[in-house]
Structures are given as structure tokens and as C-alpha cells.
Design an enzyme around this catalytic site. Structure first.
Site, mmCIF file in Angstrom:
data_model
loop_
_atom_site.group_PDB
_atom_site.id
_atom_site.type_symbol
_atom_site.label_atom_id
_atom_site.label_comp_id
_atom_site.label_asym_id
_atom_site.label_seq_id
_atom_site.Cartn_x
_atom_site.Cartn_y
_atom_site.Cartn_z
ATOM 1 N N GLY B 86 -1.092 -7.043 0.729
ATOM 2 C CA GLY B 86 -1.610 -6.062 -0.024
ATOM 3 C C GLY B 86 -3.048 -6.206 -0.503
ATOM 4 O O GLY B 86 -3.791 -6.639 0.501
ATOM 5 N N LEU B 87 -3.457 -5.814 -1.756
ATOM 6 C CA LEU B 87 -4.829 -5.689 -2.044
ATOM 7 C C LEU B 87 -5.681 -4.961 -1.159
ATOM 8 O O LEU B 87 -6.866 -5.466 -0.798
ATOM 9 C CB LEU B 87 -5.229 -7.151 -2.358
ATOM 10 C CG LEU B 87 -4.609 -7.967 -3.542
ATOM 11 C CD1 LEU B 87 -5.219 -9.194 -3.611
ATOM 12 C CD2 LEU B 87 -4.950 -7.000 -4.833
ATOM 13 N N CYS B 88 -5.250 -3.676 -0.595
ATOM 14 C CA CYS B 88 -5.834 -3.270 0.244
ATOM 15 C C CYS B 88 -6.092 -1.739 -0.207
ATOM 16 O O CYS B 88 -5.734 -0.832 0.458
ATOM 17 C CB CYS B 88 -5.671 -3.313 1.578
ATOM 18 S SG CYS B 88 -4.075 -3.194 1.989
ATOM 19 N N GLY B 89 -6.016 -1.251 -1.594
ATOM 20 C CA GLY B 89 -6.278 -0.079 -2.013
ATOM 21 C C GLY B 89 -4.729 0.891 -1.671
ATOM 22 O O GLY B 89 -3.715 0.381 -1.602
#
Lengths: 137, 286
Positions: B86-89
Site C-alpha cells: 500500500g502507501l501509494c495513494g
């Protein structure tokens, strides 16, 4: 009439070569074929094998895995999954791959599923060794 | 009003987070450059393949090869390429939304098999549609050409056996670091450009025959398409993460700014209060 033919060798990973050359030899499925400048339009399936071309006075060798070769308007395009110059080949690795494939083959029976795969691996390793040896000369 | 100590603690926690997002941004930027390079390098090969296919296919009918046969689309397979992490908008959310839209559009009378590539899509649809029969996780750690070959083999065998009538792939196309767009493509049956004029055809010498060439060509073509999709998806993911981490870093700076202001105010207030107390006490002692 052109007296050179443009040779492009392309793999999914990179453009290996794009040069004007005098003569190309490639491993077709129906045997080796040669291409000179002003060749007729031609499309062939390639076997894994040795490819070479002549440029000026020198001949260079490449190991190619199977693919396709197209000749059109004095441009020859080779599409292969892998293509490498003899000088780029890691001989030690190729030799190790050859030994490993030979061991596998001696353990397996012809009916085994992996037999063909091991055979193909051996063939690839042998081609790479052969090409590397020719380049080194 | 938050105490001075609490505010200080928050600021330092935000500073830590900011260091992480900054580092992630830089890592993504470096990976993006490499992924972009790989995607660009793969282009000449794919383009030439498409050219050759166009030429070959114009000489044969759709019945000539099992991978060209058009059937009524009753059973559709969708390959969904998402990221593993994750952590990709909005990267994964956009893809999943597009997948949902695709499924809705197919209607309820059709059977849809979902084949997720990447953990995020797999997790989302596992909760809604149950475990997928084939799924490919951790795809960044496998070289794209190997993964593409593996996926292709499965897709083709199912299609030839008649288990699926059409196969689509949904992935994120890389436009720029700021813009990644979900793209849907049909993999099977292989799309042929029927519109071309016959006088443009080049007369080739074929070795071996057209049919044999086509038989070796079509699976390769699908493999290349999948490989390209994977490369684009990888570049997109890094681009999306870079952008997301960049704005996270900016947000952290802003937050630290406003908290520092609050902290100064609180400190000033407490000094003022202490002064008042001292003055008050002195007054009282007179």
C-alpha cells in the site's frame, strides 16, 4: 543498390544491436540461412542457436534463443527473447549450467516431464559456450 | 488546550514519520527511474511484434488458430494487476474501482473469473468473491518475463479448453509520475486489425509456413502484452507512491509548522500565567 544491410537485434529487455553490416547468418528452423544486402522480404522462425554477422573485416557472434527474423527493405530485424554477444557471455556460468543440465538428464527418464526442459537447458548452455569460444578467438 | 509536553511529543512523532515518508519517496523515485527505463526498453520489441502479427494475420481467417476464435462471451476472465504493498495513494483504489465497473458492465448472466496479480487486488476481492483459483502475489520479486510466461500458459490452456470465452487484463498505464490511468485490454481472443487495405501487404518469403509462424507467434504476443502490462504497472506503482509520499512529506511539514505555532503559544501562555501568579502573590504580601 545498397551494399550494406541494417541489422537490428531486439529483445524484450533491450535493443542489443542496430548497425549497418555486410552479411548475416541466422539459425532458422529449416536450417541456417544467410542474408546479404538487398535480400527479398523474408520472415522466419528462429531456433535457439548461433547467429553471426560480418562488418568490415570482422565477424561477430551472438547466442540467440528462439525468436523471429524479418527482412524488409534492406533492414533485418531479429526478435529474440534473449540475445547476447559472445564477449558478454559468462563462460563459468554457462559451464555450470551445462554440468547441471547433464546431471539432470542422466537422472531423468525420457518420459519424465522435465526431460525436455533439461534437454533445452543443455542445448542453451552448449550454444552459449560455443559462441563464447568463437568470439574469444 | 493541549499541554506543552503533549505538543512536543506530537511534533517529534510527526518528524519521525516525515523522515520515513521522505525516505520512501526517494526510494520510489530511484525505482521509478529504473522501471520507466525497463518499460521504454521493451517498447521496440513489442511494436515490431505487433507489426508482424498484423501482417501475418491478414493472410489467415479467424478459424485458422484456436487463439483467434471468437465465441459468445459467456465466461470472461479478468486479470487484475494491482500492487502488493500500500502507501501509494489512490493507485489500487482506482484499479479496483475500474474492475468493479467492468464486472458490473458484464451483467449478472455472465460468469466472471478474476485472476489477481498483486496482493492488494487479491485481498479486496477475496472478501467479496471468495478465493481466486489462480493468483499471483509478490510480483515485484519475480522477473516480469517469467511471470508473464507463467500467466500466459495458464490463460491459454483455459481458453483453448473452452473454460473461458474471453480474457481481459486491467492494469495501470504509466503516463507520468503524476498520472497513472487504469487501462483495459483484451488478451484473448487475439485482437486483429481487420480494417487494413490489402494493397499495403508485403509479400514475404515465409519459413516455415504462415500457419506455423502464427502458431508460435500468438502465444508470444500475449506473453509480451502481459509483460508490458506488468512493466507499466510497476512504473505506475512507483510513480503513485512517489507522489503520495511527496504530498505526505509536505503535509507533515505543514503540520509541524502549525504545531510549533501552537507550542509557542502554549509556552507563552504558561509564562504569562506564571508571571501573573508571581505578581499576584507579591501584591497579596504587601
Amino acid at each position: 543498390m545498397a551494399d550494406k544491410i541494417r541489422l537490428r537485434v531486439v529483445t524484450p529487455a533491450r535493443l542489443v544491436l542496430d548497425e549497418e553490416v555486410d552479411e548475416v547468418t541466422g539459425p532458422g528452423v529449416k536450417g541456417e540461412f544467410g542474408v546479404l544486402p538487398n535480400h527479398i522480404s523474408f520472415l522466419s522462425l528462429l531456433e535457439p542457436g548461433e547467429m553471426s554477422y560480418k562488418q568490415g573485416g570482422t565477424r561477430r557472434f551472438l547466442a540467440v534463443s528462439g525468436g523471429y527474423a524479418e527482412v524488409l527493405d534492406n533492414v533485418m530485424t531479429v526478435l529474440a527473447s534473449v540475445a547476447e554477444f559472445g564477449s558478454e557471455i559468462d563462460v563459468d556460468r554457462a559451464r555450470m549450467a551445462k554440468d547441471k543440465a547433464e546431471r539432470r538428464l542422466s537422472e531423468l527418464q525420457f518420459e519424465d516431464k522435465d526431460f525436455a526442459a533439461a534437454g533445452a537447458a543443455l542445448r542453451r548452455a552448449l550454444i552459449r559456450l560455443q559462441v563464447a569460444a568463437k568470439e574469444a578467438r | 488546550m493541549a499541554t506543552l509536553k503533549a505538543i512536543r511529543k506530537r511534533i517529534s512523532s510527526i518528524r519521525n514519520t516525515q523522515q520515513i515518508t521522505k525516505a520512501m519517496k526517494m526510494v520510489s523515485a530511484a525505482k521509478l527511474r529504473r522501471a520507466q527505463e525497463a518499460a521504454v526498453q521493451a517498447r521496440p520489441y513489442a511494436d515490431k511484434m505487433a507489426d508482424l502479427l498484423k501482417n501475418l494475420s491478414s493472410r489467415v481467417s479467424r478459424a485458422a488458430h484456436p487463439l483467434l476464435v471468437m465465441r459468445e462471451e459467456k465466461r470472461t476472465q479478468l486479470v487484475l494487476v494491482t500492487s502488493d504493498r500500500g502507501l501509494c495513494g489512490g493507485y489500487n483504489a482506482n484499479l479496483i474501482r475500474a474492475a468493479e465497473a467492468f464486472i458490473r458492465k458484464q451483467g449478472s448472466d455472465k460468469e466472471i473469473t478474476l485472476t489477481p496479480v498483486g496482493r492488494k487486488g487479491a485481498d479486496y476481492f477475496r472478501r467479496r468473491r471468495g478465493e481466486a483459483s489462480d493468483r499471483y502475489l509478490n510480483f515485484l520479486s519475480t522477473p516480469p518475463e517469467e511471470l508473464a510466461a507463467e500467466i500466459t500458459e495458464k490463460l491459454i490452456s483455459r481458453f483453448v479448453d473452452g473454460e473461458t470465452d474471453a480474457v481481459y487484463i486491467l492494469y495501470s498505464r504509466f503516463r507520468s509520475a503524476l498520472s497513472q490511468v487504469p487501462a483495459l485490454e483484451r488478451l484473448l481472443p487475439v485482437h486483429l486489425d481487420d480494417s487494413q487495405e490489402t494493397d499495403q501487404l508485403i509479400e514475404y518469403l515465409y519459413e516455415p509456413g504462415v500457419e506455423e509462424l502464427l502458431a508460435s507467434f500468438l502465444p508470444k504476443m500475449i506473453e509480451i502484452k502481459i509483460q508490458r502490462a506488468l512493466l507499466e504497472a510497476t512504473a505506475s506503482e512507483h510513480g503513485a507512491r512517489m507522489t503520495a509520499m511527496d504530498s505526505a512529506t509536505t503535509n507533515a511539514s505543514k503540520m509541524m509548522g502549525s504545531l510549533t505555532l501552537q507550542m509557542n503559544r502554549a509556552r507563552q501562555a504558561s509564562i504569562t500565567r506564571e508571571l501573573m501568579e508571581i505578581v499576584g502573590t507579591a501584591e497579596a504580601l504587601k
